[in-house]
Design a protein around this motif. Structure first.
Motif, PDB file in Angstrom:
ATOM      1  N   HIS A  41       6.801  -6.969 -12.363  1.00  0.00           N
ATOM      2  CA  HIS A  41       6.177  -8.477 -11.713  1.00  0.00           C
ATOM      3  C   HIS A  41       6.295  -8.575 -10.390  1.00  0.00           C
ATOM      4  O   HIS A  41       5.574  -9.380  -9.986  1.00  0.00           O
ATOM      5  N   CYS A  42       6.752  -7.494  -9.731  1.00  0.00           N
ATOM      6  CA  CYS A  42       6.746  -7.778  -8.344  1.00  0.00           C
ATOM      7  C   CYS A  42       5.475  -6.931  -7.758  1.00  0.00           C
ATOM      8  O   CYS A  42       5.621  -5.690  -7.565  1.00  0.00           O
ATOM      9  N   SER A 110      14.978 -15.598 -13.216  1.00  0.00           N
ATOM     10  CA  SER A 110      13.453 -15.894 -13.556  1.00  0.00           C
ATOM     11  C   SER A 110      12.844 -17.091 -12.606  1.00  0.00           C
ATOM     12  O   SER A 110      13.509 -18.239 -12.840  1.00  0.00           O
ATOM     13  N   LYS A 113       6.312 -16.790 -13.800  1.00  0.00           N
ATOM     14  CA  LYS A 113       5.240 -16.035 -13.677  1.00  0.00           C
ATOM     15  C   LYS A 113       5.033 -15.669 -12.090  1.00  0.00           C
ATOM     16  O   LYS A 113       5.097 -16.766 -11.431  1.00  0.00           O
ATOM     17  N   THR A 114       4.741 -14.619 -11.851  1.00  0.00           N
ATOM     18  CA  THR A 114       4.628 -14.223 -10.230  1.00  0.00           C
ATOM     19  C   THR A 114       3.381 -14.408 -10.087  1.00  0.00           C
ATOM     20  O   THR A 114       2.184 -14.679 -10.588  1.00  0.00           O
ATOM     21  N   SER A 115       2.934 -14.107  -8.628  1.00  0.00           N
ATOM     22  CA  SER A 115       1.508 -14.177  -8.030  1.00  0.00           C
ATOM     23  C   SER A 115       0.366 -13.610  -8.689  1.00  0.00           C
ATOM     24  O   SER A 115      -0.691 -13.876  -8.614  1.00  0.00           O
ATOM     25  N   GLU A 120       8.449 -12.932 -15.008  1.00  0.00           N
ATOM     26  CA  GLU A 120       9.780 -12.169 -14.289  1.00  0.00           C
ATOM     27  C   GLU A 120      10.674 -12.186 -15.602  1.00  0.00           C
ATOM     28  O   GLU A 120      10.812 -12.894 -16.370  1.00  0.00           O
TER      29      GLU A 120
END
Length: 178
Positions: A41-42, A110, A113-115, A120
């Protein structure tokens, strides 16, 4: 907190492609660099791991093995390895969060959602970078509370050259009264 020159926690995890990473069985003549990352996710982790992938051969020339580790499962770990086009960097997965804590890693919850639109995990560890000697003692360690501003692998390679040339010991080992 891990203490330089002291034994690190055990670390045995499955590896992408089969087999397992077992820190106690590592064969690098000068040790192992362990890069704990947040997970698929990162996006910052992906860029960071691309840099490590470029430096795996530099570390190997100095007798140091490298591995990237996260609490992601096999599928997400494979997706990260594919994303960074890994060919030399080993990926270990399924890091239990209690083991992450034993390494001094921070744990986050969490935020959805990430960018980049990837969810997460409910809980995951924040980044950490460690160099462990062949005797499984801590030589270098860095932990972070968030994904930003990480140690540069080129600087770590340069520091390793200095340490080798000058027989420079691990520092930060004092635990007495101050």
């Amino acid at each position: 907190m891990l203490i330089p020159r002291q034994k690190t926690p055990e670390l045995t995890l499955p590896l992408l492609g089969g087999g397992e990473f077992d820190l106690a069985s590592e064969t690098g003549s000068r040790g192992t660099v362990i890069c704990f990352y947040r997970g698929l996710h990162c996006p910052i982790c992906a860029n960071y791991l691309k840099e490590l992938e470029k430096r795996v051969a530099d570390f190997a020339e100095r007798g140091v093995n490298c591995v990237a580790v996260s609490s992601d499962g096999e599928e997400r770990t494979q997706a990260m390895a594919d994303k960074i086009e890994a060919s030399d960097l080993r990926f270990a997965y399924d890091l239990p969060l209690d083991v992450a804590k034993s390494w001094g890693l921070y744990i986050s919850t969490s935020r959805g959602k990430t960018s980049i639109g990837i969810e997460e995990p409910a809980l995951f560890s924040e980044p950490g970078l460690f160099m462990v000697t062949p005797e499984q003692t801590l030589y270098y360690g860095s932990t972070q509370t968030m994904p930003f501003v990480r140690p540069h692998f080129s600087e770590l390679v340069g520091a390793l050259d200095f340490a080798i040339a000058n027989d420079y010991p691990a520092r930060g080992e004092y635990t007495g009264t101050v």
